[in-house]
Scaffold this motif. Sequence first.
Motif, PDB file in Angstrom:
ATOM      1  N   ALA A  64     123.317  12.607 -28.195  1.00  0.00           N
ATOM      2  CA  ALA A  64     123.077  13.879 -27.723  1.00  0.00           C
ATOM      3  C   ALA A  64     121.834  14.269 -27.494  1.00  0.00           C
ATOM      4  CB  ALA A  64     123.780  15.100 -28.775  1.00  0.00           C
ATOM      5  N   GLY A  65     121.270  15.271 -26.984  1.00  0.00           N
ATOM      6  CA  GLY A  65     119.919  15.538 -26.796  1.00  0.00           C
ATOM      7  C   GLY A  65     119.506  16.947 -26.301  1.00  0.00           C
ATOM      8  N   CYS A  66     118.312  17.266 -26.242  1.00  0.00           N
ATOM      9  CA  CYS A  66     117.893  18.308 -25.066  1.00  0.00           C
ATOM     10  C   CYS A  66     116.432  18.372 -25.207  1.00  0.00           C
ATOM     11  CB  CYS A  66     118.316  19.719 -26.069  1.00  0.00           C
ATOM     12  SG  CYS A  66     117.241  20.314 -27.490  1.00  0.00           S
ATOM     13  N   GLY A  67     115.922  19.127 -24.317  1.00  0.00           N
ATOM     14  CA  GLY A  67     114.657  19.358 -23.982  1.00  0.00           C
ATOM     15  C   GLY A  67     114.192  20.601 -24.461  1.00  0.00           C
ATOM     16  N   LEU A  68     112.841  20.617 -24.720  1.00  0.00           N
ATOM     17  CA  LEU A  68     112.138  21.848 -24.830  1.00  0.00           C
ATOM     18  C   LEU A  68     110.961  22.318 -24.000  1.00  0.00           C
ATOM     19  CD1 LEU A  68     112.137  22.243 -28.946  1.00  0.00           C
ATOM     20  CD2 LEU A  68     113.446  23.565 -27.344  1.00  0.00           C
ATOM     21  N   ALA A  69     110.869  23.273 -23.221  1.00  0.00           N
ATOM     22  CA  ALA A  69     109.856  23.517 -22.401  1.00  0.00           C
ATOM     23  C   ALA A  69     109.015  24.825 -22.853  1.00  0.00           C
ATOM     24  CB  ALA A  69     110.202  23.958 -20.967  1.00  0.00           C
ATOM     25  N   TYR A  70     107.814  24.692 -22.837  1.00  0.00           N
ATOM     26  CA  TYR A  70     107.229  25.765 -23.586  1.00  0.00           C
ATOM     27  C   TYR A  70     106.565  26.672 -22.626  1.00  0.00           C
ATOM     28  CZ  TYR A  70     108.060  22.767 -27.531  1.00  0.00           C
ATOM     29  OH  TYR A  70     108.570  22.385 -28.632  1.00  0.00           O
ATOM     30  N   ARG A  71     106.794  28.034 -22.809  1.00  0.00           N
ATOM     31  CA  ARG A  71     106.130  29.013 -21.738  1.00  0.00           C
ATOM     32  C   ARG A  71     105.544  30.199 -22.536  1.00  0.00           C
ATOM     33  NH1 ARG A  71     109.461  28.675 -17.434  1.00  0.00           N
ATOM     34  NH2 ARG A  71     108.055  30.311 -16.336  1.00  0.00           N
ATOM     35  N   VAL A  86     115.358  25.917 -24.346  1.00  0.00           N
ATOM     36  CA  VAL A  86     116.234  24.769 -24.359  1.00  0.00           C
ATOM     37  C   VAL A  86     116.656  24.466 -23.013  1.00  0.00           C
ATOM     38  CG1 VAL A  86     118.601  23.920 -25.375  1.00  0.00           C
ATOM     39  CG2 VAL A  86     116.910  25.589 -26.771  1.00  0.00           C
ATOM     40  N   VAL A  87     116.462  23.330 -22.817  1.00  0.00           N
ATOM     41  CA  VAL A  87     117.022  22.691 -21.373  1.00  0.00           C
ATOM     42  C   VAL A  87     117.476  21.417 -21.547  1.00  0.00           C
ATOM     43  CG1 VAL A  87     114.898  23.939 -20.020  1.00  0.00           C
ATOM     44  CG2 VAL A  87     114.507  21.717 -21.014  1.00  0.00           C
ATOM     45  N   THR A  88     118.649  21.256 -20.764  1.00  0.00           N
ATOM     46  CA  THR A  88     119.416  20.055 -20.502  1.00  0.00           C
ATOM     47  C   THR A  88     120.275  19.688 -22.253  1.00  0.00           C
ATOM     48  OG1 THR A  88     117.573  18.532 -20.873  1.00  0.00           O
ATOM     49  CG2 THR A  88     118.026  19.204 -18.660  1.00  0.00           C
ATOM     50  N   ALA A  89     120.558  20.702 -22.709  1.00  0.00           N
ATOM     51  CA  ALA A  89     121.015  20.353 -23.965  1.00  0.00           C
ATOM     52  C   ALA A  89     122.593  19.920 -23.778  1.00  0.00           C
ATOM     53  CB  ALA A  89     121.183  21.705 -24.938  1.00  0.00           C
ATOM     54  N   GLY A  90     122.867  18.732 -24.089  1.00  0.00           N
ATOM     55  CA  GLY A  90     124.348  18.066 -24.002  1.00  0.00           C
ATOM     56  C   GLY A  90     124.662  17.005 -24.809  1.00  0.00           C
ATOM     57  N   THR A  91     125.810  16.773 -24.900  1.00  0.00           N
ATOM     58  CA  THR A  91     126.437  15.791 -25.796  1.00  0.00           C
ATOM     59  C   THR A  91     127.139  14.955 -24.875  1.00  0.00           C
ATOM     60  OG1 THR A  91     126.843  17.386 -27.747  1.00  0.00           O
ATOM     61  CG2 THR A  91     128.043  15.089 -27.745  1.00  0.00           C
ATOM     62  N   VAL A  92     127.055  13.460 -25.190  1.00  0.00           N
ATOM     63  CA  VAL A  92     128.167  12.525 -24.238  1.00  0.00           C
ATOM     64  C   VAL A  92     129.311  12.876 -24.725  1.00  0.00           C
ATOM     65  CG1 VAL A  92     128.470  10.212 -23.847  1.00  0.00           C
ATOM     66  CG2 VAL A  92     126.160  10.778 -24.306  1.00  0.00           C
ATOM     67  N   GLY A  94     133.160  12.247 -25.128  1.00  0.00           N
ATOM     68  CA  GLY A  94     133.713  11.131 -26.406  1.00  0.00           C
ATOM     69  C   GLY A  94     132.940  11.382 -27.566  1.00  0.00           C
ATOM     70  N   GLU A  95     131.834  12.062 -27.583  1.00  0.00           N
ATOM     71  CA  GLU A  95     131.103  12.342 -29.168  1.00  0.00           C
ATOM     72  C   GLU A  95     131.166  13.804 -29.448  1.00  0.00           C
ATOM     73  OE1 GLU A  95     130.027   9.955 -30.565  1.00  0.00           O
ATOM     74  OE2 GLU A  95     129.943   8.277 -29.287  1.00  0.00           O
ATOM     75  N   ARG A  96     131.962  14.600 -28.473  1.00  0.00           N
ATOM     76  CA  ARG A  96     132.040  15.838 -28.712  1.00  0.00           C
ATOM     77  C   ARG A  96     133.071  16.230 -29.820  1.00  0.00           C
ATOM     78  NH1 ARG A  96     131.874  16.711 -22.242  1.00  0.00           N
ATOM     79  NH2 ARG A  96     129.663  16.468 -22.076  1.00  0.00           N
ATOM     80  N   GLY A  97     132.581  17.476 -30.488  1.00  0.00           N
ATOM     81  CA  GLY A  97     133.564  17.627 -31.597  1.00  0.00           C
ATOM     82  C   GLY A  97     133.255  17.237 -32.956  1.00  0.00           C
ATOM     83  N   ARG A  98     131.961  16.650 -33.004  1.00  0.00           N
ATOM     84  CA  ARG A  98     131.628  16.014 -34.240  1.00  0.00           C
ATOM     85  C   ARG A  98     130.405  16.886 -34.983  1.00  0.00           C
ATOM     86  NH1 ARG A  98     129.351  10.156 -33.285  1.00  0.00           N
ATOM     87  NH2 ARG A  98     129.079  10.169 -35.383  1.00  0.00           N
ATOM     88  N   GLY A  99     129.976  17.881 -34.394  1.00  0.00           N
ATOM     89  CA  GLY A  99     128.805  18.550 -34.773  1.00  0.00           C
ATOM     90  C   GLY A  99     127.445  18.072 -34.167  1.00  0.00           C
ATOM     91  N   CYS A 100     127.635  17.288 -33.069  1.00  0.00           N
ATOM     92  CA  CYS A 100     126.441  16.765 -32.460  1.00  0.00           C
ATOM     93  C   CYS A 100     125.465  17.926 -31.928  1.00  0.00           C
ATOM     94  CB  CYS A 100     126.506  15.738 -31.658  1.00  0.00           C
ATOM     95  SG  CYS A 100     127.543  14.423 -32.212  1.00  0.00           S
ATOM     96  N   TYR A 101     126.273  18.889 -31.359  1.00  0.00           N
ATOM     97  CA  TYR A 101     125.447  19.683 -30.776  1.00  0.00           C
ATOM     98  C   TYR A 101     124.474  20.792 -31.486  1.00  0.00           C
ATOM     99  CZ  TYR A 101     124.778  22.565 -26.275  1.00  0.00           C
ATOM    100  OH  TYR A 101     124.271  23.363 -25.149  1.00  0.00           O
ATOM    101  N   ALA A 102     125.331  21.037 -32.671  1.00  0.00           N
ATOM    102  CA  ALA A 102     124.702  22.088 -33.754  1.00  0.00           C
ATOM    103  C   ALA A 102     123.507  21.328 -34.135  1.00  0.00           C
ATOM    104  CB  ALA A 102     125.689  22.181 -34.713  1.00  0.00           C
ATOM    105  N   ARG A 103     123.537  19.856 -34.643  1.00  0.00           N
ATOM    106  CA  ARG A 103     122.586  19.281 -35.078  1.00  0.00           C
ATOM    107  C   ARG A 103     121.089  19.212 -34.038  1.00  0.00           C
ATOM    108  NH1 ARG A 103     123.523  14.723 -39.219  1.00  0.00           N
ATOM    109  NH2 ARG A 103     125.414  15.372 -40.026  1.00  0.00           N
ATOM    110  N   VAL A 104     121.698  18.994 -32.728  1.00  0.00           N
ATOM    111  CA  VAL A 104     120.259  19.025 -31.786  1.00  0.00           C
ATOM    112  C   VAL A 104     119.804  20.529 -31.698  1.00  0.00           C
ATOM    113  CG1 VAL A 104     119.855  19.153 -29.370  1.00  0.00           C
ATOM    114  CG2 VAL A 104     121.264  17.240 -30.324  1.00  0.00           C
ATOM    115  N   LEU A 105     120.735  21.598 -31.861  1.00  0.00           N
ATOM    116  CA  LEU A 105     120.035  22.917 -31.666  1.00  0.00           C
ATOM    117  C   LEU A 105     118.999  23.394 -33.047  1.00  0.00           C
ATOM    118  CD1 LEU A 105     122.945  25.051 -30.380  1.00  0.00           C
ATOM    119  CD2 LEU A 105     121.021  24.561 -29.192  1.00  0.00           C
TER     120      LEU A 105
END
Length: 312
Positions: A64-71, A86-92, A94-105
Amino acid sequence: MSGDSELRILVNPQGMNADIGVRFLARCFGTRWTEAMYRWYLQRSFNGETPDRLILMDGERVVAGCGLAYRLLRTPDRTVHLVSIVVTAGTVPGERGRGCYARVLQAAVDRSALRGCTALLGFVTADNATGRGLQRLGATAVPSAYIASHGVSPVPGTAILRLCTATVTDRWPARADARLRSTSVQAGFHYPDVNTWRSQMVDRPHCVQSLRLGATCRALIECVGNTDRLQWLDGDQRERMAAIRAIAAHAQRRKRDFFMYSTRPGDAEAARRLGLVARPGYMMALAPQTQHEPTVRSWAALPWHVQSGDRM
């Protein structure tokens, strides 16, 4: 699949472009990405602020991953705030449902605090996972609308404004800023000079058309695939909705879709009267540091002027 104990965040990892580049984004979102889009959204500096990339690893695999743009945001009291988006925040898949997204945020919140941001922003539709994640973290929601013509009947062409191509001049952003200051006190994105405005609105990854409409309106349209995105519009309030109708009708005549984003109250209902589809959304704002929480919470009550091109 490894255990969650092996999950770790990398900040701006070097030498991993093959693993976190356009193919990774295409896997996460199911849409085509180009190198130009990747550079513009995830590697472009704004006003001297370089973006960040946060990558969640499971062992040696990117999951998973995301970008941060500063404005910059300017509130009605004329305070200018550094914010992250937050830009392009996503999880691959097959890896969804594991809490990956919450960790990235959470990593994005922590990084935004380290960079000294007043707020972390997420632009989301009402049913978006990022929005739900930010809401769970305590974010403030500013209502917005995602307006589109895809799959709708032709936009009425009666009393439509005349539309013609135009050359963007340095007066365009100054004129728009002066108009907003004279009509009402609003919050919105801040561009300290014409070059930063051009870098956001004109020098985009796809072809941008500049238009004049009626007596007062100027518009910038980014042609993305089969969609005309209204990224920026300035003009007298009396002509504004007629200009939107003209741009949407112009897109449909060329068998293209139309899209715009707005935080202006009433735009969603006005768009529906034109036969367009308006989906509810939010500009989510989360204070990464406790001292900024009262400020960010107060933003929900402010009048906001945020357009498509401002967001990302």
